[in-house]
Scaffold this active site. Structure first.
Site, short mmCIF file in Angstrom:
data_model
loop_
_atom_site.label_atom_id
_atom_site.label_comp_id
_atom_site.label_asym_id
_atom_site.label_seq_id
_atom_site.Cartn_x
_atom_site.Cartn_y
_atom_site.Cartn_z
N GLY A 44 -22.00 80.51 35.81
CA GLY A 44 -22.91 81.56 35.39
C GLY A 44 -22.80 81.79 33.90
N LYS A 59 -28.18 72.86 31.98
CA LYS A 59 -28.46 73.89 30.97
C LYS A 59 -27.85 73.49 29.62
CE LYS A 59 -24.18 75.84 30.92
NZ LYS A 59 -23.34 76.31 29.80
#
Length: 334
Positions: free
Chosen positions: A132, A187
């Site tokens: 996260g 990402k």
């Protein structure tokens, strides 16, 4: 609980501090003896300047520290995950929860890192993915943070949630390990590209375009591999993408800025002084996308810049002039 964190980089150290604060007996393992000695004598990790490591923290270079642990955190660089897992296989107690916090895709196998760990240790221990928007620099300074613990067994995910969670570190559970890990790996590629845009002098419009379409690519690949689409709109997906693309804590973004300013790729990677996971992920994601037949134009452009020497301005022009299409009606294969 007795816990060992394997990997004393910034992220491993920040998580070790968190687990220690939560009342656990924590040992922080380093690959290099000199690194372990520095942590023991200075009570500070150079990657987390100003964050004091309490006297209660234990330090070692002996992988036997995992014996008798209820939880082991794998926080090594992605390229070292398999070798480390292989070395601890016979040392782990059956049933010890192994938490993978490294981010990436293995180069030769195109496996997710939890798959790499499982391939080495077998069914001896459950493997959970923790990911996260969580810069180590901020977690170490007690800045409120939220992450996802993804596991095949909801009860195991809840155990990890209970061990890590406190007033400044919030943990949500998930059963989507595939989607969570694809988010974590990809990402970094988009963050490298975001840095390139910054280095080239592009504006907020460009970065918003890049991040949004980059997220669409991440989701396409993740869903094709069996992940859940909603994972990509959560903390592991859009949350981690935002923080990595927009913060100067991000090594990937900083490396991209140097490339966008015209510095040769290898020089830029070297100047960062730590592992730039997006560099390796660009090659691995390209291979994985080709295997499952998913089109990823931004990731492909990143590969061409990083490995084929293409000019960043040229790939931006190519991306902007791709054939017309609908944003919401496109298939997952496009």
């Amino acid at each position: 609980m007795k816990i060992t964190v394997l990997g004393s980089g910034g992220w491993g150290t920040a998580l070790a501090l968190l687990l220690l604060e939560n009342g656990n007996d924590v040992t922080l393992w380093s690959y290099h003896q000199a690194e372990s000695d520095t942590l023991r004598t200075t009570h500070e990790n150079p990657l987390l300047k100003g964050v004091v490591i309490p006297e209660e923290m234990k330090f070692t270079c002996d992988l036997a520290a995992v014996k008798g642990c209820g939880l082991v955190v794998m926080a090594t660089p992605s390229f070292a995950v398999r070798s480390t897992a292989a070395q601890v296989k016979d040392l782990l107690d059956p049933g010890t929860i192994v938490v993978s916090v490294s981010k990436g895709i293995e180069k030769d196998s195109s496996l997710r890192l939890s798959q790499v760990i499982q391939a080495e240790i077998g069914d001896k221990c459950p493997v959970v993915v923790l990911s996260g928007p969580s810069h180590a620099e901020e977690v170490g300074r007690h800045i409120p943070t939220g992450v996802v613990a993804a596991a095949d067994d909801p009860k195991i995910a809840e155990q990890v949630q209970d061990l890590f969670m406190n007033q400044r570190f919030r943990v949500y559970t998930s059963d989507d390990k595939i989607g969570t890990e694809i988010c974590a790996a990809l990402k970094n590629i988009i963050a490298l590209c975001a840095g390139c845009c910054d280095g080239m002098g592009c504006g907020d419009n460009t970065k918003a375009l890049l991040m949004t379409r980059g997220l669409a690519e991440m989701a396409r690949l993740g869903v094709a591999l069996g992940g859940k689409k909603e994972t990509f709109t959560g903390l592991a997906g859009v949350g981690d993408l935002i923080v990595t693309c927009c913060s100067m804590h991000s090594r990937n973004r900083r490396c991209g800025i140097l490339i966008g300013q015209g510095k040769p790729v290898q020089e830029a990677v070297k100047e960062i002084g730590a592992v730039v996971e997006g560099y390796y992920a660009a090659a691995n994601a390209r291979t994985l996308a080709q295997k499952v037949g998913v089109e990823m134009p931004i990731a492909q452009a990143a590969y061409e810049v990083l490995y084929e020497g293409r000019d960043v301005h040229g790939v931006v022009a190519d991306l902007m002039t791709r054939s017309k299409r609908s944003e919401h009606d496109e298939s997952w294969e496009r």
